[in-house]
Design an enzyme around this catalytic site. Sequence first.
Site, PDB file in Angstrom:
ATOM      1  CG  ASP A  10      -2.236  -0.669   0.996  1.00 18.77           C
ATOM      2  OD1 ASP A  10      -2.891  -0.361  -0.007  1.00 18.77           O
ATOM      3  OD2 ASP A  10      -2.630  -1.510   1.819  1.00 18.77           O
ATOM      4  CG  LEU A  11       2.956   2.234   3.546  1.00 17.18           C
ATOM      5  CD1 LEU A  11       3.957   1.896   4.638  1.00 17.18           C
ATOM      6  CD2 LEU A  11       2.264   3.540   3.851  1.00 17.18           C
TER       7      LEU A  11
END
Length: 403
Positions: A176-177
């Site tokens: 996600d990051l």
Amino acid sequence: MSVDASSGPLAGLRVFDLTRVLAGPTCTQILGDLGADVVKVERPGTGDDSRAFAPPFVPGTADGAYFAGLNRNKRSITLNLASEEGQALARRLVRRCDILVENFKVGALSRYGLGFNELHATQPELIYCSITGFGQTGPYAPLPGYDSLIQAMGGMMSLTGEPGGLPHKTGIPVTDLFAGLYACIGILAALRHRQRTGLGQHVDIAMLDTAVASLANQGMTYLATGRNPDRLGNEHPTVVPYQVFGTADGHMVLSIANDATFDRFCKGFGLSHLMEDSRFVTNSARVENRAAVTAALSPVLVAQPTAWWLEQLAALNIGGSPINTLEQVFADPQVRARDMVVEIPRASGGTVQVLGHPVRMSARGATYRLEPPALGEHTDALLVEILGMGESEVSELRARRVI
């Protein structure tokens, strides 16, 4: 709180933020930290899903700490995108924006007249960024993507964990990051392109793509050899010793990245005889004989406490580190010196603590202008400021549940 239009290198840019949970909000928070005016669009009544990812809650609020970590420097407006009026209002707002970031399922926003093709036809300068699990094309494009799923599919989990043990995901949602970071990079490149040509474009970010790109040295190992790398726990695949060792009072990381440093380590701690053994002289040899290296060093490291080792290693310019808890991280003098915990004033009084922005710039860099917003906190102000609506018009929209 008001928005300082002169703050940061991206000041003057407005972002229409149709993202929620993690990857998208990571991207838009970075843009907001660097000065962009981020208009966060949320569902009336519930808002971003991550508001409810709790406990823990932000003290004094009904919002989860998860939400607060990803949504500073944004203004929240509630819009009912399921209604035609809400869709029309969204399109009017987008006309006043430079960038749109979204993480809806592929094709979902086209049904609302908010897809890239629909908006690009009338607003060709708009930069439109989509963040999804698998991108806008390919056989998996319609499927939902979640961090642990992408870590598994993208190969990360096959590399993480103890030899012979279960595959593990990382302790933070890295795919996600990474997707949020790559989205921000793509948007900044698209801004430069627009500066030169006057045209915006579609930035298509897939979490799976970013996971594969992030395989880095391990991915290249496979491409060079055709062999799946083994899980090595806390050991490095191509540098030895570069791993966790036990000490007299716990554990630490020893990082020796080249032969000269290993020689200095051996001389410094009475291990010169190891350099007479061909298994230890070069890094390549140590990689081939990693079990022997670990067996030779473990009794030495466990004889002294971690603090002693860190002091001795620092004196010899050899890499060593404690394995800190988060309490120790946030108390660390280096972390504190770099202002990696920031207190943002709250409109209701007091402050809220957030993680600091890591980009340091010699001129104007990141700023902390707005606390994470309450749901719909800025709806009225934004409609007045951006669209010039009157109070009665805003009230009518609210009565019809458009906002």
